[in-house]
Design a protein around this motif. Structure first.
Motif, PDB file in Angstrom:
ATOM      1  N   UNK A 234     -49.323 -38.715  19.725  1.00 30.20           N
ATOM      2  CA  UNK A 234     -47.934 -38.276  19.875  1.00 30.20           C
ATOM      3  C   UNK A 234     -47.510 -37.277  18.796  1.00 30.20           C
ATOM      4  N   UNK A 235     -48.238 -36.167  18.635  1.00 33.97           N
ATOM      5  CA  UNK A 235     -47.862 -35.182  17.605  1.00 33.97           C
ATOM      6  C   UNK A 235     -46.489 -34.574  17.841  1.00 33.97           C
ATOM      7  N   UNK A 236     -45.969 -34.717  19.063  1.00 33.43           N
ATOM      8  CA  UNK A 236     -44.629 -34.168  19.337  1.00 33.43           C
ATOM      9  C   UNK A 236     -43.559 -34.832  18.480  1.00 33.43           C
ATOM     10  N   UNK A 237     -43.865 -35.999  17.920  1.00 30.93           N
ATOM     11  CA  UNK A 237     -42.888 -36.682  17.061  1.00 30.93           C
ATOM     12  C   UNK A 237     -42.549 -35.862  15.826  1.00 30.93           C
ATOM     13  N   UNK A 238     -43.478 -34.993  15.421  1.00 28.87           N
ATOM     14  CA  UNK A 238     -43.234 -34.153  14.247  1.00 28.87           C
ATOM     15  C   UNK A 238     -42.266 -33.022  14.548  1.00 28.87           C
ATOM     16  N   UNK A 239     -41.994 -32.774  15.834  1.00 33.76           N
ATOM     17  CA  UNK A 239     -41.102 -31.678  16.217  1.00 33.76           C
ATOM     18  C   UNK A 239     -39.679 -32.140  16.477  1.00 33.76           C
ATOM     19  N   UNK A 240     -39.398 -33.433  16.259  1.00 35.27           N
ATOM     20  CA  UNK A 240     -38.057 -33.923  16.545  1.00 35.27           C
ATOM     21  C   UNK A 240     -37.052 -33.268  15.598  1.00 35.27           C
ATOM     22  N   UNK A 241     -35.827 -33.049  16.096  1.00 38.75           N
ATOM     23  CA  UNK A 241     -34.817 -32.385  15.261  1.00 38.75           C
ATOM     24  C   UNK A 241     -34.445 -33.228  14.046  1.00 38.75           C
ATOM     25  N   UNK A 242     -34.166 -32.567  12.967  1.00 42.55           N
ATOM     26  CA  UNK A 242     -33.681 -33.183  11.730  1.00 42.55           C
ATOM     27  C   UNK A 242     -34.662 -34.188  11.130  1.00 42.55           C
ATOM     28  N   UNK A 243     -35.950 -33.967  11.326  1.00 39.15           N
ATOM     29  CA  UNK A 243     -36.953 -34.796  10.667  1.00 39.15           C
ATOM     30  C   UNK A 243     -36.789 -34.635   9.158  1.00 39.15           C
ATOM     31  N   UNK A 244     -36.765 -35.738   8.442  1.00 43.18           N
ATOM     32  CA  UNK A 244     -36.542 -35.700   7.000  1.00 43.18           C
ATOM     33  C   UNK A 244     -37.870 -35.653   6.256  1.00 43.18           C
ATOM     34  N   UNK A 245     -37.854 -34.963   5.117  1.00 43.17           N
ATOM     35  CA  UNK A 245     -39.061 -34.827   4.316  1.00 43.17           C
ATOM     36  C   UNK A 245     -38.711 -34.892   2.838  1.00 43.17           C
ATOM     37  N   UNK A 246     -39.556 -35.599   2.076  1.00 48.45           N
ATOM     38  CA  UNK A 246     -39.431 -35.628   0.625  1.00 48.45           C
ATOM     39  C   UNK A 246     -40.776 -35.266   0.015  1.00 48.45           C
ATOM     40  N   UNK A 247     -40.738 -34.418  -0.999  1.00 45.10           N
ATOM     41  CA  UNK A 247     -41.943 -34.062  -1.743  1.00 45.10           C
ATOM     42  C   UNK A 247     -41.791 -34.608  -3.147  1.00 45.10           C
ATOM     43  N   UNK A 254     -36.390 -27.240   5.321  1.00 44.60           N
ATOM     44  CA  UNK A 254     -37.140 -26.053   5.700  1.00 44.60           C
ATOM     45  C   UNK A 254     -38.578 -26.123   5.208  1.00 44.60           C
ATOM     46  N   UNK A 255     -39.232 -24.976   5.185  1.00 45.48           N
ATOM     47  CA  UNK A 255     -40.615 -24.928   4.732  1.00 45.48           C
ATOM     48  C   UNK A 255     -40.641 -24.921   3.205  1.00 45.48           C
ATOM     49  N   UNK A 256     -41.620 -25.594   2.627  1.00 41.95           N
ATOM     50  CA  UNK A 256     -41.733 -25.681   1.170  1.00 41.95           C
ATOM     51  C   UNK A 256     -43.179 -25.544   0.757  1.00 41.95           C
ATOM     52  N   UNK A 257     -43.384 -25.041  -0.434  1.00 44.77           N
ATOM     53  CA  UNK A 257     -44.735 -24.906  -0.971  1.00 44.77           C
ATOM     54  C   UNK A 257     -45.254 -26.262  -1.428  1.00 44.77           C
ATOM     55  N   UNK A 258     -46.564 -26.447  -1.317  1.00 39.03           N
ATOM     56  CA  UNK A 258     -47.202 -27.692  -1.721  1.00 39.03           C
ATOM     57  C   UNK A 258     -48.265 -27.418  -2.774  1.00 39.03           C
ATOM     58  N   UNK A 259     -48.479 -28.420  -3.633  1.00 37.86           N
ATOM     59  CA  UNK A 259     -49.494 -28.318  -4.667  1.00 37.86           C
ATOM     60  C   UNK A 259     -50.435 -29.514  -4.594  1.00 37.86           C
ATOM     61  N   UNK A 260     -51.622 -29.365  -5.146  1.00 38.36           N
ATOM     62  CA  UNK A 260     -52.569 -30.466  -5.203  1.00 38.36           C
ATOM     63  C   UNK A 260     -51.929 -31.658  -5.904  1.00 38.36           C
ATOM     64  N   UNK A 261     -52.145 -32.855  -5.343  1.00 34.64           N
ATOM     65  CA  UNK A 261     -51.608 -34.068  -5.935  1.00 34.64           C
ATOM     66  C   UNK A 261     -50.204 -34.424  -5.503  1.00 34.64           C
ATOM     67  N   UNK A 262     -49.578 -33.565  -4.687  1.00 34.40           N
ATOM     68  CA  UNK A 262     -48.220 -33.875  -4.213  1.00 34.40           C
ATOM     69  C   UNK A 262     -48.244 -35.079  -3.289  1.00 34.40           C
ATOM     70  N   UNK A 263     -47.109 -35.786  -3.236  1.00 29.97           N
ATOM     71  CA  UNK A 263     -46.910 -36.831  -2.236  1.00 29.97           C
ATOM     72  C   UNK A 263     -45.806 -36.375  -1.291  1.00 29.97           C
ATOM     73  N   UNK A 264     -46.129 -36.345  -0.012  1.00 36.90           N
ATOM     74  CA  UNK A 264     -45.180 -35.911   1.020  1.00 36.90           C
ATOM     75  C   UNK A 264     -44.809 -37.111   1.871  1.00 36.90           C
ATOM     76  N   UNK A 265     -43.519 -37.377   2.002  1.00 38.46           N
ATOM     77  CA  UNK A 265     -43.025 -38.469   2.836  1.00 38.46           C
ATOM     78  C   UNK A 265     -42.261 -37.901   4.000  1.00 38.46           C
ATOM     79  N   UNK A 266     -42.570 -38.363   5.207  1.00 40.20           N
ATOM     80  CA  UNK A 266     -41.892 -37.920   6.420  1.00 40.20           C
ATOM     81  C   UNK A 266     -41.288 -39.120   7.111  1.00 40.20           C
ATOM     82  N   UNK A 267     -40.041 -38.994   7.534  1.00 35.72           N
ATOM     83  CA  UNK A 267     -39.375 -40.120   8.196  1.00 35.72           C
ATOM     84  C   UNK A 267     -38.221 -39.614   9.056  1.00 35.72           C
ATOM     85  N   UNK A 268     -37.830 -40.387  10.077  1.00 33.52           N
ATOM     86  CA  UNK A 268     -36.748 -39.973  10.966  1.00 33.52           C
ATOM     87  C   UNK A 268     -35.421 -40.017  10.235  1.00 33.52           C
ATOM     88  N   UNK A 269     -34.422 -39.290  10.724  1.00 35.23           N
ATOM     89  CA  UNK A 269     -33.138 -39.214  10.022  1.00 35.23           C
ATOM     90  C   UNK A 269     -32.324 -40.487  10.036  1.00 35.23           C
TER      91      UNK A 269
END
Length: 273
Positions: A234-247, A254-269
């Motif tokens: 179900x990769x379409x879940x990543x396209x849902x509106x207002x998906x929240x992200x924390x780095x 929006x789009x953000x730069x990533x670095x080695x060792x980062x932790x990315x958290x994705x969750x619904x609004x």
């Protein structure tokens, strides 16, 4: 079946758990209320004007757990099989600690019930003692552990750190050499850790992933999402509106730069239940 906290118009909606498996689920939450030493002694000695403080707070916590769905939007009404509310008196910090355990067999977890019960028990302690001490402070309300469901075991290790111990067959897919390009020799890149939470984790069928920066088409959040979409159900879940992200625990848009060792958290609004 597609589970979502959002309808087709992006509006909040309760998760449909009809097809989820019924499993044994348990959650423990804690809280603490700080007060003047004299107030604590009156509580212990049963000298406060409203009567038995701890007994009243215990009943309030149990009632709150049973009625969480009336207080927190999108939570399901659950048939709890066990709710316990316990207290500890700490004279060193002049405080009363609250510990709540909720248990049931159901299709959704009981974290919110345990947290609500701990919060209401603390509020009731305040109400019972406020006649002699209006300066009391409530704090440290938090989930300590949970079990059951596809996300498996969660355990708080220490202040500020949560350990998720999941079942790899259901919830964890780690990038392997057969699914990715190897990092260049001598690069010693640290992996980017990707964690999925709440209903998003259920839809993707994975709790966490790891990827080296060199595996991405570019070191950006959009490229990372593309990489994830090629490896999950179900990769379409990543396209849902207002998906929240924390780095690294900071919310980003929006789009953000990533670095080695980062932790990315994705969750619904919106989450609940």
């Amino acid at each position: 079946m597609t589970l979502t906290h959002l309808n087709a118009r992006g509006e909040a909606s309760m998760v449909d758990v009809t097809d989820k498996s019924t499993t044994q689920r348990e959650a423990v939450a804690t809280g603490r209320i700080f007060m003047q030493p004299a107030t604590l002694e009156q509580l212990v000695d049963g000298e406060l004007p409203k009567g038995d403080v701890l007994a009243t707070a215990r009943i309030a916590g149990i009632q709150a757990a049973k009625r969480t769905h009336e207080l927190i939007p999108l939570c399901h009404a659950l048939m709890l099989s066990k709710v316990s509310v316990d207290f500890d008196i700490d004279r060193d910090t002049s405080s009363v600690g609250v510990r709540v355990m909720c248990r049931l067999a159901a299709q959704t977890g009981v974290e919110m019930e345990a947290l609500t019960a701990a919060s209401v028990a603390c509020l009731t302690l305040y109400d019972m003692c406020k006649a002699v001490d209006r300066g009391m402070e409530i704090g440290e309300v938090r989930l300590e552990r949970k079990s059951g469901g596809r996300s498996g075991e969660w355990q708080r290790r220490h202040e500020g750190e949560i350990h998720a111990d999941t079942t790899a067959d259901d919830d964890e897919i780690l990038a392997t050499p057969s699914k990715r390009h190897e990092a260049a020799p001598g690069s010693h890149q640290e992996a980017i850790e990707i964690r999925f939470f709440a209903e998003l984790r259920e839809r993707l069928g994975v709790a966490k992933l790891s990827v080296l920066p060199g595996q991405l088409s570019s070191p950006t959040l959009s490229a990372l999402k593309m990489w994830v979409s090629e490896r999950v159900s179900h990769p379409e879940a990543l396209d849902q509106p207002r998906l929240l992200c924390a780095i690294n625990h900071d919310m980003v848009q929006g789009d953000s730069a990533l670095n080695a060792g980062d932790e990315v958290a994705l969750f619904p609004p919106v989450t609940g239940g």
